[in-house]
Design a protein around this motif. Structure first.
Motif, PDB file in Angstrom:
ATOM      1  N   ALA A 110       0.819  -1.204   0.000  1.00 34.34           N
ATOM      2  CA  ALA A 110       0.000   0.000   0.000  1.00 34.34           C
ATOM      3  C   ALA A 110       0.858   1.261   0.000  1.00 34.34           C
ATOM      4  O   ALA A 110       0.589   2.226  -0.737  1.00 34.34           O
ATOM      5  CB  ALA A 110      -0.938  -0.004   1.208  1.00 34.34           C
ATOM      6  N   ASN A 113       2.320   1.965  -3.374  1.00 32.59           N
ATOM      7  CA  ASN A 113       1.319   2.015  -4.449  1.00 32.59           C
ATOM      8  C   ASN A 113       1.476   0.857  -5.434  1.00 32.59           C
ATOM      9  O   ASN A 113       1.286   1.022  -6.643  1.00 32.59           O
ATOM     10  CB  ASN A 113       1.378   3.358  -5.182  1.00 32.59           C
ATOM     11  CG  ASN A 113       1.007   4.519  -4.301  1.00 32.59           C
ATOM     12  OD1 ASN A 113       0.014   4.468  -3.586  1.00 32.59           O
ATOM     13  ND2 ASN A 113       1.813   5.573  -4.330  1.00 32.59           N
ATOM     14  N   GLU A 119      -7.517  -3.083  -2.300  1.00 37.92           N
ATOM     15  CA  GLU A 119      -8.293  -1.919  -1.874  1.00 37.92           C
ATOM     16  C   GLU A 119      -9.538  -2.402  -1.140  1.00 37.92           C
ATOM     17  O   GLU A 119     -10.188  -3.357  -1.567  1.00 37.92           O
ATOM     18  CB  GLU A 119      -8.688  -1.067  -3.077  1.00 37.92           C
ATOM     19  CG  GLU A 119      -7.509  -0.433  -3.802  1.00 37.92           C
ATOM     20  CD  GLU A 119      -7.950   0.429  -4.956  1.00 37.92           C
ATOM     21  OE1 GLU A 119      -9.178   0.648  -5.112  1.00 37.92           O
ATOM     22  OE2 GLU A 119      -7.081   0.875  -5.726  1.00 37.92           O
TER      23      GLU A 119
END
Length: 387
Positions: A110, A113, A119
């Motif tokens: 996370a 990225n 998510e």
């Protein structure tokens, strides 16, 4: 809602980036060990430290440079291939691997990225009727929303059939801090319930393992923010939740301590520290930011949590698995699953009638054993009758 399709190039790019980053990490580890050994005994003031640094810097700097070039080349190649690779619906095997990867490295994925980072989202069968009784199912560490179905059994589907609940399944990155996931879940539920097509009569949370900690954290965050869904929550059921931690993570913490005892083995301590924030939260059952914020999560230390009692306006139930007399379900001890603690202020006040221990039941068995489901149905049918 869950994304139905995913581009293959996203997986390839995420995996290639992770491989390149892992190579950098292992290179740095080996370089440090090489330099430590080549520098000579600390007793003599490490006389070869300067030459060792120069030599290892040249060798391993070259490795890092080549690795970086390879990574950039892979990204460019994948960009060219993206239109050709297309996309498809993720299969259960891929989803299970992705969930496990996020459980171990999810915070890192996370933060960087990486496309492999999960998510948070809610899944509801669009063909199912949106009823007035909502059942939220929250999975455990290294798992995903589809894994509530085990050996053809799904607690959510059966509770929908028998008690009229509408099941909604949460999917989240279990490698992030539990309190971070709790805060995001509280906000996500507020938006989701606000858009629900029917006025809700009640809401129930069914949580497995780490999911119970995330649910407790979300309740607290909703109270602080004044979210409306919190007032509609009538019951929570925890299946094998490590309310006071799990011994396996505490064992991992001791590995860190032992590897750090020698300057020669200290670099290997990094291997023990690849486990995620979500995993280290399981050492004692952290559910609030203050339980971990400002502390080295790998440092040796006792349980310094502030109490977070069960919500008094919600009927709470706890199920523990017990493979042998008092041993627990293989991952979570019975005492932890039932909220009991040597410090009275940390003990969770589950009434005796709201606790149940299943003999010969393992941690994952809690998801599909018939006797577990019968207990859930009995508890929640009484809750429905009383509401």
């Amino acid at each position: 809602m869950a994304k139905s399709k995913r581009g293959h190039v996203e997986d390839l790019r995420g995996a290639s980036r992770l491989a390149i980053e892992a190579t950098h990490g292992v290179t740095a580890l080996v370089e440090e060990m090489h330099r430590t050994i080549a520098a000579g005994p600390a007793l003599l003031g490490r006389p070869l430290d300067g030459p060792a640094r120069l030599l290892t810097g040249l060798v391993y700097g070259g490795i890092r440079g080549v690795t970086g070039l390879v990574g950039a080349g892979i990204d460019r190649a994948l960009a060219e291939l993206e239109p050709l690779l297309g996309e498809s619906a993720p299969g259960p095997e891929r989803e299970a691997v992705l969930a496990a990867l996020n459980g171990v490295l999810g915070d890192y994925l996370a933060e960087t990225n990486n496309p492999l980072a999960i998510e948070m989202r809610l899944r509801h069968d669009a063909e199912a009727e949106a009823g007035r009784k909502l059942l939220l199912l929250v999975h455990g560490s290294c798992m995903n929303d589809r894994q509530w179905c085990r050996n053809g059994h799904d607690h959510g589907a059966l509770l929908a059939r028998d008690l009229g609940f509408t099941p909604v399944y949460l999917r989240y990155n279990s490698g992030r801090h539990i309190s971070t996931n709790g805060r995001d879940l509280a906000a996500l539920l507020e938006a989701f319930v606000g858009a629900w097509p029917e006025p809700l009569d009640e809401m129930v949370i069914l949580a497995h393992s780490m999911g119970g900690l995330v649910a407790r954290s979300a309740c607290r965050e909703a109270e602080i923010a004044g979210f409306g869904w919190r007032a509609q929550l009538s019951a929570m059921v925890f299946l094998g939740t490590p309310h006071h931690g799990a011994p396996l993570e505490r064992g991992g913490n001791w590995v860190d301590v032992l590897l750090g005892a020698s300057r020669y083995s200290a670099p290997l301590g990094r291997l023990g520290k690849i486990r995620s924030a979500g995993v280290t939260d399981l050492r004692h059952g952290n559910v609030l930011d203050e339980h971990w914020h400002g502390r080295d999560r790998f440092a040796r230390g006792g349980d310094r949590r502030a109490p977070l009692p069960l919500p008094t306006d919600v009927v709470c139930h706890a199920v523990a698995g017990d493979l042998a007399l008092g041993s627990g379900d293989g991952l979570v001890p019975v005492e932890s699953a039932l909220g009991r603690h040597a410090r009275p202020e940390l003990t969770l006040a589950f009434p005796d009638a709201h606790q149940w221990t299943g003999e010969g039941i393992g941690h994952l068995d809690l998801l599909d054993r018939a006797e577990v489901y019968e207990k859930l149905r009995a508890w929640l049918s009484r809750a429905v009758t009383c509401s």
